[in-house]
Scaffold this active site. Structure first.
Site, PDB file in Angstrom:
ATOM      1  N   ASN A 150       0.843  -1.196   0.000  1.00  0.00           N
ATOM      2  CA  ASN A 150       0.000   0.000   0.000  1.00  0.00           C
ATOM      3  C   ASN A 150       0.879   1.248   0.000  1.00  0.00           C
ATOM      4  O   ASN A 150       2.081   1.193   0.277  1.00  0.00           O
ATOM      5  CB  ASN A 150      -1.008  -0.014   1.157  1.00  0.00           C
ATOM      6  CG  ASN A 150      -0.382   0.131   2.530  1.00  0.00           C
ATOM      7  OD1 ASN A 150       0.457   0.992   2.774  1.00  0.00           O
ATOM      8  ND2 ASN A 150      -0.808  -0.724   3.461  1.00  0.00           N
ATOM      9  N   ARG A 180      15.020   4.029   1.606  1.00  0.00           N
ATOM     10  CA  ARG A 180      15.859   3.477   0.545  1.00  0.00           C
ATOM     11  C   ARG A 180      16.226   4.473  -0.549  1.00  0.00           C
ATOM     12  O   ARG A 180      17.138   4.215  -1.340  1.00  0.00           O
ATOM     13  CB  ARG A 180      15.180   2.249  -0.058  1.00  0.00           C
ATOM     14  CG  ARG A 180      14.925   1.136   0.950  1.00  0.00           C
ATOM     15  CD  ARG A 180      16.183   0.732   1.683  1.00  0.00           C
ATOM     16  NE  ARG A 180      15.952  -0.325   2.654  1.00  0.00           N
ATOM     17  CZ  ARG A 180      16.873  -0.854   3.432  1.00  0.00           C
ATOM     18  NH1 ARG A 180      18.129  -0.399   3.361  1.00  0.00           N
ATOM     19  NH2 ARG A 180      16.582  -1.813   4.296  1.00  0.00           N
TER      20      ARG A 180
END
Length: 294
Positions: free
Chosen positions: A205, A216
């Site tokens: 989601n 990241r």
């Protein structure tokens, strides 16, 4: 037959649906499916209101408010599914994000292809002296980088050769030697190097995707996973542009400041000259605070 749908679609995302977006040397990201858009988040937040009942600037303002104040549930109303090809060593780091649904290519049932990742010479560096989990910023000398690449390639090719020998099968699954007996694929795979590529379907989601991207796509993240995150940021921008703008404003380009850090700022605003020694902060906390302000 003309296909029609009553569901919300995003033209910018429809254009790249199923199309591979190249990452690294053999990797890619493909958007397979998605649900929702900016308006789905607004609708979920307002509950009783349908799409189009508010002006766009009000919708944008609400999304900014929700993200700024960590109201996460409305962002969970949007989902996206990716097909990703990535090196195994990056997949093992990636899977630490446990809030997605994942189905990975099985080397128990199938034979892995002979594709492995080799970094660009500019991305080969020594271990950082101050950070135990990353490399230094400067590249190694050309001759050293070339030696590293030669070792990585030689090991990968040799291991793949042994992989086929152990199974007594080639990449297509054909028997190599009719008079020999190979071992099971689930055993032979253990000998492959971690730079070989795997593939998976990854569904998540929007709320959890943003958390993944905040970590990241950060400059401190390992390069090989960061480039995937950066491509995903472009996809998010096409999918939910209002959310992307808010995410960039409050997460990617914003900063969290501790109570002590806030106290230092207040003292500086009041004209006091504050130093690390008078800040009641650790050296690392002080350096991080100073970095925020350039």
């Amino acid at each position: 037959m003309h296909n029609t749908t009553k569901r919300v679609t995003v033209p910018a995302l429809e254009e790249i649906l199923y199309e591979p977006i190249k990452v690294l040397d053999y990797g890619f990201i493909r958007v397979i499916d998605y649900m929702g858009d900016d308006s789905a988040i607004v609708q979920a937040a307002r509950v009783s209101y349908g799409k189009g009942t508010k002006q766009l600037n009000q919708d944008k303002g609400l999304i900014n408010y929700l993200l700024r104040h960590y109201h996460t549930t409305p962002f969970e109303m949007c989902d996206i599914k990716f097909h990703i090809k990535l090196p195994i060593f990056i997949a093992r780091q990636w899977i630490r994000h446990r809030t997605a649904s994942v189905n990975e290519y099985s080397a128990r049932y199938s034979i892995l292809g002979n594709e492995f990742y080799l970094p660009e010479p500019a991305n080969i560096a020594s271990q950082s002296a101050v950070n135990k989990q990353c490399r230094e910023g400067d590249s190694l000398p050309k001759e050293v980088a070339e030696k590293v690449l030669a070792i990585l390639e030689e090991d990968a090719r040799q291991c793949y050769g042994h992989y086929k020998e152990l199974m007594n099968a080639d990449e297509e699954g054909n028997i190599i030697d009719e008079n020999a007996t190979g071992i099971a694929r689930e055993l032979a795979r253990m000998n492959l190097t971690l730079n070989y590529y795997t593939e998976w379907y990854w569904k998540i989601n929007l709320h959890n995707l943003l958390h993944f991207l905040r970590l990241r796509a950060d400059p401190h993240a390992q390069y090989e996973i960061r480039v995937y995150a950066e491509k995903m940021l472009e996809i998010v921008k096409a999918w939910v542009p209002f959310v992307y703008e808010a995410f960039e404003e409050y997460r990617l380009q914003g900063a969290n400041i501790s109570r002590k850090g806030l106290d230092v700022i207040k003292r500086m605003i009041n004209g006091e000259k504050v130093t690390h020694e008078t800040s009641d902060m650790t050296k690392r906390e002080w350096e991080e605070l100073m970095k925020i302000f350039g």
